[in-house]
Structure formats: structure tokens, C-alpha cells
Write a protein that holds these residues in place. Structure first.
Motif, PDB file in Angstrom:
ATOM      1  N   ARG A  11       0.864  -1.187   0.000  1.00 35.40           N
ATOM      2  CA  ARG A  11       0.000   0.000   0.000  1.00 35.40           C
ATOM      3  C   ARG A  11       0.894   1.228   0.000  1.00 35.40           C
ATOM      4  O   ARG A  11       1.772   1.359   0.853  1.00 35.40           O
ATOM      5  CB  ARG A  11      -0.889   0.037   1.245  1.00 35.40           C
ATOM      6  N   LEU A  12       0.683   2.117  -0.950  1.00 33.94           N
ATOM      7  CA  LEU A  12       1.433   3.361  -1.034  1.00 33.94           C
ATOM      8  C   LEU A  12       0.496   4.508  -0.660  1.00 33.94           C
ATOM      9  O   LEU A  12      -0.587   4.628  -1.230  1.00 33.94           O
ATOM     10  CB  LEU A  12       1.983   3.577  -2.451  1.00 33.94           C
ATOM     11  N   VAL A  13       0.915   5.321   0.279  1.00 30.97           N
ATOM     12  CA  VAL A  13       0.090   6.443   0.718  1.00 30.97           C
ATOM     13  C   VAL A  13       0.544   7.682  -0.041  1.00 30.97           C
ATOM     14  O   VAL A  13       1.699   8.084   0.043  1.00 30.97           O
ATOM     15  CB  VAL A  13       0.202   6.662   2.240  1.00 30.97           C
ATOM     16  N   GLY A  14      -0.362   8.267  -0.786  1.00 29.38           N
ATOM     17  CA  GLY A  14      -0.061   9.464  -1.557  1.00 29.38           C
ATOM     18  C   GLY A  14       0.278   9.119  -2.991  1.00 29.38           C
ATOM     19  O   GLY A  14       0.917   8.112  -3.272  1.00 29.38           O
ATOM     20  N   PRO A  15      -0.168   9.956  -3.936  1.00 30.88           N
ATOM     21  CA  PRO A  15       0.033   9.666  -5.348  1.00 30.88           C
ATOM     22  C   PRO A  15       1.235  10.386  -5.950  1.00 30.88           C
ATOM     23  O   PRO A  15       1.376  10.462  -7.147  1.00 30.88           O
ATOM     24  CB  PRO A  15      -1.249  10.205  -5.978  1.00 30.88           C
ATOM     25  N   GLY A  16       2.115  10.904  -5.126  1.00 24.29           N
ATOM     26  CA  GLY A  16       3.205  11.747  -5.633  1.00 24.29           C
ATOM     27  C   GLY A  16       4.318  10.992  -6.323  1.00 24.29           C
ATOM     28  O   GLY A  16       4.279   9.764  -6.497  1.00 24.29           O
ATOM     29  N   LEU A  17       5.333  11.746  -6.695  1.00 21.80           N
ATOM     30  CA  LEU A  17       6.461  11.168  -7.411  1.00 21.80           C
ATOM     31  C   LEU A  17       7.226  10.154  -6.566  1.00 21.80           C
ATOM     32  O   LEU A  17       7.787   9.195  -7.100  1.00 21.80           O
ATOM     33  CB  LEU A  17       7.394  12.280  -7.886  1.00 21.80           C
ATOM     34  N   THR A  18       7.244  10.337  -5.252  1.00 15.49           N
ATOM     35  CA  THR A  18       7.911   9.354  -4.405  1.00 15.49           C
ATOM     36  C   THR A  18       7.214   8.010  -4.516  1.00 15.49           C
ATOM     37  O   THR A  18       7.876   6.966  -4.583  1.00 15.49           O
ATOM     38  CB  THR A  18       7.948   9.830  -2.940  1.00 15.49           C
ATOM     39  N   VAL A  20       5.645   6.897  -7.100  1.00 13.85           N
ATOM     40  CA  VAL A  20       6.033   6.363  -8.405  1.00 13.85           C
ATOM     41  C   VAL A  20       7.435   5.763  -8.326  1.00 13.85           C
ATOM     42  O   VAL A  20       7.686   4.663  -8.835  1.00 13.85           O
ATOM     43  CB  VAL A  20       5.957   7.455  -9.495  1.00 13.85           C
ATOM     44  N   ASP A  21       8.359   6.475  -7.664  1.00 12.55           N
ATOM     45  CA  ASP A  21       9.718   5.956  -7.494  1.00 12.55           C
ATOM     46  C   ASP A  21       9.718   4.633  -6.738  1.00 12.55           C
ATOM     47  O   ASP A  21      10.442   3.701  -7.100  1.00 12.55           O
ATOM     48  CB  ASP A  21      10.594   6.965  -6.746  1.00 12.55           C
ATOM     49  N   VAL A  22       8.904   4.539  -5.683  1.00 14.72           N
ATOM     50  CA  VAL A  22       8.824   3.297  -4.910  1.00 14.72           C
ATOM     51  C   VAL A  22       8.271   2.174  -5.777  1.00 14.72           C
ATOM     52  O   VAL A  22       8.798   1.052  -5.768  1.00 14.72           O
ATOM     53  CB  VAL A  22       7.968   3.493  -3.640  1.00 14.72           C
ATOM     54  N   LEU A  23       7.242   2.451  -6.537  1.00 16.23           N
ATOM     55  CA  LEU A  23       6.663   1.434  -7.409  1.00 16.23           C
ATOM     56  C   LEU A  23       7.683   0.942  -8.428  1.00 16.23           C
ATOM     57  O   LEU A  23       7.833  -0.263  -8.649  1.00 16.23           O
ATOM     58  CB  LEU A  23       5.419   1.975  -8.114  1.00 16.23           C
ATOM     59  N   ILE A  24       8.421   1.844  -9.033  1.00 16.62           N
ATOM     60  CA  ILE A  24       9.449   1.461 -10.004  1.00 16.62           C
ATOM     61  C   ILE A  24      10.519   0.605  -9.325  1.00 16.62           C
ATOM     62  O   ILE A  24      10.952  -0.424  -9.860  1.00 16.62           O
ATOM     63  CB  ILE A  24      10.062   2.706 -10.671  1.00 16.62           C
ATOM     64  N   SER A  25      10.922   1.008  -8.123  1.00 15.13           N
ATOM     65  CA  SER A  25      11.926   0.238  -7.382  1.00 15.13           C
ATOM     66  C   SER A  25      11.413  -1.155  -7.039  1.00 15.13           C
ATOM     67  O   SER A  25      12.156  -2.143  -7.124  1.00 15.13           O
ATOM     68  CB  SER A  25      12.323   0.970  -6.102  1.00 15.13           C
ATOM     69  N   SER A  34       0.325  -7.221  -5.674  1.00 18.36           N
ATOM     70  CA  SER A  34      -0.578  -6.091  -5.907  1.00 18.36           C
ATOM     71  C   SER A  34      -0.067  -4.838  -5.195  1.00 18.36           C
ATOM     72  O   SER A  34       0.572  -4.917  -4.147  1.00 18.36           O
ATOM     73  CB  SER A  34      -1.993  -6.430  -5.419  1.00 18.36           C
ATOM     74  N   VAL A  35      -0.326  -3.702  -5.818  1.00 17.84           N
ATOM     75  CA  VAL A  35       0.054  -2.409  -5.243  1.00 17.84           C
ATOM     76  C   VAL A  35      -1.192  -1.529  -5.272  1.00 17.84           C
ATOM     77  O   VAL A  35      -1.825  -1.373  -6.313  1.00 17.84           O
ATOM     78  CB  VAL A  35       1.202  -1.747  -6.030  1.00 17.84           C
ATOM     79  N   LEU A  36      -1.526  -0.986  -4.116  1.00 19.19           N
ATOM     80  CA  LEU A  36      -2.691  -0.121  -3.998  1.00 19.19           C
ATOM     81  C   LEU A  36      -2.227   1.260  -3.566  1.00 19.19           C
ATOM     82  O   LEU A  36      -1.504   1.395  -2.583  1.00 19.19           O
ATOM     83  CB  LEU A  36      -3.675  -0.684  -2.962  1.00 19.19           C
TER      84      LEU A  36
END
Length: 93
Positions: A11-18, A20-25, A34-36
Motif C-alpha cells: 500500500r502506497l500512501v499518496g500519489p506523488g512522485l515518491t 512512483v519511485d517506490v513502485l518502479i523500485s 498487488s500495489v494499492l
């Protein structure tokens, strides 16, 4: 991320660039679970402008405090909008 199971839900809190960076990593390190994305205000992020616009300068003298800087930035954004320019041009400056 090294201790995260490759199929673990994330689960990622917040839709910011960080986020996105975490998702790419995560994907780079082999995660396929799954990523929410959770948005604090419930709003989706705004899209970028379809074309680049010239920045609109904001007068921010050295030493201006955060509340005063925010007021100046908001005023500059209102002025830009009143002159047919996007508010994003102020933030780009």
C-alpha cells in the motif's frame, strides 16, 4: 524492500512522485504483488499540461516566511489564471 516477499501486497500512501519511485523500485527488485495507492484526500492526481508553458515569476524576497510565501504564490496563481495562463506556470517558476 529486500525483506519484502515478491508477491506481498503493498500500500502506497499518496500519489506523488515518491510513490512512483517506490513502485518502479519494487518492480525493479522483482516484486509482482498487488500495489494499492491510497490518496489522503481521495482525489486523483491532476495530469500535466499537454504542452510546456513559460514560467510566471513570483516575487519571493530572501527571508520571506512560509505563510507569506504561500500567500504570494497563491496570488501569483490567481493573477496567472486571470490572464489566461495556467496556475502550473507559477509553480514551474
Amino acid at each position: 524492500m529486500q525483506d519484502l516477499a515478491p508477491d506481498a501486497p503493498v500500500r502506497l500512501v499518496g500519489p506523488g512522485l515518491t510513490a512512483v519511485d517506490v513502485l518502479i523500485s519494487l518492480r525493479w527488485h522483482g516484486h509482482h504483488g498487488s500495489v494499492l495507492g491510497l490518496l489522503r484526500q481521495g482525489w486523483l492526481p491532476l495530469s500535466h499540461l499537454p504542452r510546456a508553458v513559460p514560467p510566471v515569476s513570483v516575487d519571493l524576497p530572501e527571508g520571506v516566511g512560509l505563510p507569506a510565501a504561500l500567500r504570494r504564490i497563491r496570488e501569483a496563481a490567481r493573477t496567472a489564471l486571470a490572464h489566461g495562463q495556467p496556475w502550473q506556470a507559477v509553480l514551474d517558476a
